[in-house]
Design a protein around this motif. Structure first.
Motif, short mmCIF file in Angstrom:
data_model
loop_
_atom_site.label_atom_id
_atom_site.label_comp_id
_atom_site.label_asym_id
_atom_site.label_seq_id
_atom_site.Cartn_x
_atom_site.Cartn_y
_atom_site.Cartn_z
N GLN A 199 6.96 -8.41 7.62
CA GLN A 199 5.55 -8.47 6.84
C GLN A 199 4.51 -7.63 7.78
OE1 GLN A 199 4.70 -12.35 5.51
NE2 GLN A 199 2.57 -11.73 4.96
N HIS A 200 3.78 -6.73 6.96
CA HIS A 200 2.99 -5.90 7.87
C HIS A 200 1.62 -5.73 6.91
CE1 HIS A 200 1.52 -2.48 10.02
NE2 HIS A 200 1.25 -1.97 8.98
N PRO A 201 0.50 -5.73 7.32
CA PRO A 201 0.05 -6.11 8.75
C PRO A 201 0.07 -7.34 9.18
CG PRO A 201 -2.10 -5.75 7.67
CD PRO A 201 -0.90 -5.51 6.58
N SER A 202 0.30 -7.61 10.54
CA SER A 202 0.20 -9.16 10.93
C SER A 202 -1.26 -9.78 10.92
CB SER A 202 1.03 -9.22 12.20
OG SER A 202 0.20 -8.53 13.23
N ARG A 203 -2.03 -8.75 10.95
CA ARG A 203 -3.32 -9.25 11.09
C ARG A 203 -4.48 -8.26 10.49
NH1 ARG A 203 -5.66 -13.20 14.26
NH2 ARG A 203 -3.76 -13.37 15.19
N VAL A 204 -5.44 -8.22 9.85
CA VAL A 204 -6.10 -7.37 9.35
C VAL A 204 -7.64 -8.08 9.20
CG1 VAL A 204 -5.47 -7.84 6.83
CG2 VAL A 204 -6.53 -5.48 7.38
N ILE A 205 -8.58 -7.23 9.47
CA ILE A 205 -9.91 -7.69 9.15
C ILE A 205 -10.56 -6.74 8.14
CG2 ILE A 205 -12.07 -7.84 10.26
CD1 ILE A 205 -10.76 -8.45 12.83
N CYS A 206 -11.27 -6.97 7.22
CA CYS A 206 -11.84 -6.02 6.20
C CYS A 206 -13.16 -6.67 5.79
CB CYS A 206 -10.95 -5.70 4.98
SG CYS A 206 -10.80 -7.32 3.84
N LYS A 207 -13.87 -5.62 5.07
CA LYS A 207 -15.25 -5.88 4.74
C LYS A 207 -15.31 -6.50 3.38
CE LYS A 207 -17.74 -2.48 7.70
NZ LYS A 207 -18.52 -1.26 7.60
N SER A 208 -16.16 -7.26 3.08
CA SER A 208 -16.40 -8.08 1.68
C SER A 208 -16.44 -6.64 0.72
CB SER A 208 -17.44 -8.68 1.55
OG SER A 208 -17.62 -9.89 2.42
N GLY A 209 -15.51 -6.82 -0.44
CA GLY A 209 -15.78 -5.87 -1.30
C GLY A 209 -14.73 -4.93 -1.32
N THR A 210 -14.01 -4.64 -0.21
CA THR A 210 -12.86 -4.18 -0.15
C THR A 210 -11.48 -4.44 -0.62
OG1 THR A 210 -12.58 -4.36 2.30
CG2 THR A 210 -13.97 -2.53 1.55
N SER A 211 -10.47 -3.52 -0.72
CA SER A 211 -9.29 -4.28 -0.96
C SER A 211 -8.32 -4.03 0.20
CB SER A 211 -8.60 -3.26 -2.05
OG SER A 211 -9.47 -3.44 -3.32
N VAL A 212 -7.13 -4.90 0.24
CA VAL A 212 -6.29 -4.93 1.34
C VAL A 212 -4.76 -5.06 0.87
CG1 VAL A 212 -5.41 -6.22 3.50
CG2 VAL A 212 -8.05 -5.96 2.83
N LYS A 213 -3.84 -4.13 1.42
CA LYS A 213 -2.66 -4.27 0.89
C LYS A 213 -1.89 -4.98 2.04
CE LYS A 213 -0.72 -0.98 -1.45
NZ LYS A 213 -0.18 0.42 -1.82
N ILE A 214 -0.87 -5.71 1.65
CA ILE A 214 -0.08 -6.33 2.57
C ILE A 214 1.40 -6.20 2.20
CG2 ILE A 214 0.97 -8.50 3.56
CD1 ILE A 214 -1.96 -9.62 3.05
N GLU A 215 2.24 -5.79 2.86
CA GLU A 215 3.73 -5.52 2.54
C GLU A 215 4.68 -6.51 3.02
OE1 GLU A 215 3.65 -0.61 2.61
OE2 GLU A 215 4.88 -1.79 4.28
#
Lengths: 109, 116
Positions: free
Chosen positions: B6-22
């Motif tokens: 699984q990747h990424p193991s840790r992610v920080i993002c700003k409110s309103g943005t999108s994040v993808k986890i594989e």
């Protein structure tokens, strides 16, 4: 009533003790039974997997399933501090897992 | 043995943005993968079942438009958290099985998402 019931603990035992972790379930359709170990901030790690009533042993771990009573157990012999983790029971009928809440185990020196 | 990555193991993002986890099955093909969410000191809650080549099946209460799942190949499923909010901060874990229903299910290492 939850489909799978598990005492959340925490359970604290001294090193070398025998640990007994248990789950009960209500869904007779469950056919496959698993125990996972989860360390803090990590994904679950499969410990034991069984699909029939009876005992299955792997090293210090023994998984026990009693389908007639809808009760499963995980025994850990000669417990070590490295066994300190959360232990999750899981069951499946058609591939989708249903988890217990997990029991937090602490093995002290 | 079978391994799920699984990747990424840790992610920080700003409110309103999108994040993808594989989520990848490294040495087996998985027609079905599962996505879970786990809040601190709680058990895993199934979010959705990812089916290769077809739409994912979402559990009740999980917004399919917010948690987009794509299972484009037999070894890869992705979870995209869209328009992320701080309450989406959680531990997301995928799992996959090398066989048919009931076969051993393996988990990825999980992805910590923090939305700030």
């Amino acid at each position: 009533q939850k489909e799978v019931e598990q005492d959340p603990g925490p359970l604290s035992v001294p090193e070398g003790a025998i640990v007994s972790l248990n789950c009960t379930y209500s869904n007779s359709a469950f056919q496959y039974f698993m125990w996972y170990r989860q360390y803090s901030r990590k994904g679950p790690e499969l410990l034991m997997y069984t699909y029939s009533s009876g005992n299955k042993e792997d090293g210090r771990f023994t998984a026990q399933v009693d389908k007639s009573s809808k009760y499963i157990s995980l025994f850990i012999r000669d417990s070590q501090p490295s066994d300190s983790a959360t232990y999750l029971c899981a069951m499946s009928a058609v591939g989708k897992l249903t988890f217990g809440t997990g029991t937090r185990l602490q093995v002290t020196l | 043995g079978a391994v799920v990555s699984q990747h990424p193991s840790r992610v920080i993002c700003k409110s309103g943005t999108s994040v993808k986890i594989e989520c990848r099955s490294l040495d087996f093909q998985a027609t079905t993968m599962f996505w879970y969410r786990q809040f601190p000191k709680q058990s895993l809650m199934l979010m959705a079942t990812s089916n290769e080549g077809s739409k994912a099946t979402y559990e009740q209460g999980v917004e399919k438009d917010k948690f987009l799942i794509n299972h484009a190949s037999l070894t890869l499923s992705t979870l995209t958290v869209t328009s992320a909010h701080p309450e989406d901060s959680s531990f997301y874990i995928c799992s996959a099985s090398p066989g048919k229903a009931g076969n051993t299910i393996y988990f990825g290492e999980g992805s910590w998402l923090t939305v700030v």
